[in-house]
Design a protein around this motif. Structure first.
Motif, PDB file in Angstrom:
ATOM      1  N   ARG A  26       0.844  -1.206   0.000  1.00 27.88           N
ATOM      2  CA  ARG A  26       0.000   0.000   0.000  1.00 27.88           C
ATOM      3  C   ARG A  26       0.874   1.250   0.000  1.00 27.88           C
ATOM      4  O   ARG A  26       0.647   2.185  -0.771  1.00 27.88           O
ATOM      5  N   LYS A  27       1.899   1.245   0.844  1.00 26.69           N
ATOM      6  CA  LYS A  27       2.793   2.403   0.914  1.00 26.69           C
ATOM      7  C   LYS A  27       3.579   2.583  -0.379  1.00 26.69           C
ATOM      8  O   LYS A  27       3.835   3.711  -0.787  1.00 26.69           O
ATOM      9  N   GLN A  28       3.944   1.484  -1.033  1.00 30.61           N
ATOM     10  CA  GLN A  28       4.631   1.574  -2.316  1.00 30.61           C
ATOM     11  C   GLN A  28       3.752   2.263  -3.362  1.00 30.61           C
ATOM     12  O   GLN A  28       4.251   2.935  -4.258  1.00 30.61           O
ATOM     13  N   LEU A  29       2.450   2.064  -3.221  1.00 25.65           N
ATOM     14  CA  LEU A  29       1.502   2.725  -4.116  1.00 25.65           C
ATOM     15  C   LEU A  29       1.277   4.186  -3.743  1.00 25.65           C
ATOM     16  O   LEU A  29       0.619   4.926  -4.468  1.00 25.65           O
TER      17      LEU A  29
ATOM     18  N   VAL B   6      -8.880  -7.550  -0.566  1.00 27.14           N
ATOM     19  CA  VAL B   6      -7.737  -6.637  -0.448  1.00 27.14           C
ATOM     20  C   VAL B   6      -6.531  -7.200  -1.194  1.00 27.14           C
ATOM     21  O   VAL B   6      -5.882  -6.496  -1.966  1.00 27.14           O
ATOM     22  N   LEU B   7      -6.232  -8.476  -0.976  1.00 25.17           N
ATOM     23  CA  LEU B   7      -5.068  -9.080  -1.625  1.00 25.17           C
ATOM     24  C   LEU B   7      -5.197  -9.098  -3.146  1.00 25.17           C
ATOM     25  O   LEU B   7      -4.189  -9.042  -3.861  1.00 25.17           O
ATOM     26  N   SER B   8      -6.421  -9.157  -3.642  1.00 26.43           N
ATOM     27  CA  SER B   8      -6.618  -9.176  -5.092  1.00 26.43           C
ATOM     28  C   SER B   8      -6.131  -7.886  -5.739  1.00 26.43           C
ATOM     29  O   SER B   8      -5.825  -7.865  -6.928  1.00 26.43           O
ATOM     30  N   MET B   9      -6.013  -6.823  -4.964  1.00 30.21           N
ATOM     31  CA  MET B   9      -5.468  -5.569  -5.482  1.00 30.21           C
ATOM     32  C   MET B   9      -4.023  -5.756  -5.949  1.00 30.21           C
ATOM     33  O   MET B   9      -3.527  -5.000  -6.768  1.00 30.21           O
ATOM     34  N   PHE B  10      -3.354  -6.769  -5.414  1.00 29.59           N
ATOM     35  CA  PHE B  10      -1.962  -7.056  -5.761  1.00 29.59           C
ATOM     36  C   PHE B  10      -1.837  -8.347  -6.561  1.00 29.59           C
ATOM     37  O   PHE B  10      -0.741  -8.863  -6.755  1.00 29.59           O
TER      38      PHE B  10
END
Length: 73
Positions: A12-15, A51-55
């Motif tokens: 999330r922070k990388q985004l 949530v994990l599907s976002m990645f």
């Protein structure tokens, strides 16, 4: 759950997204993101997978032998 917590928080922070922004983008409540990132254990698997599907990831069950074999590679 700590590995998942660190994974989600780091990605999330990388985004460059706040928890609020990420929750909105993932389509979950802010409390879901906070609980995941805090390593809470009483979470809905469907919400965690949302949530994990976002990645491009999901949690799933695998046979113990397969897990050991994959960790040795």
């Amino acid at each position: 759950m700590n590995q998942i917590a660190e994974f989600v928080k780091t990605r999330r922070k990388q985004l460059g997204m706040t928890q609020e922004e990420f929750a909105e983008k993932a389509g979950v409540a802010l409390t879901v993101i906070r609980k995941i990132e805090q390593g809470k254990e009483n979470l809905s698997l469907s919400r965690v997978n949302q949530v994990l599907s976002m990645f491009g990831h999901v949690l799933t069950s695998i046979h113990e032998k397969d897990a050991k074999r994959n960790s040795e590679v």
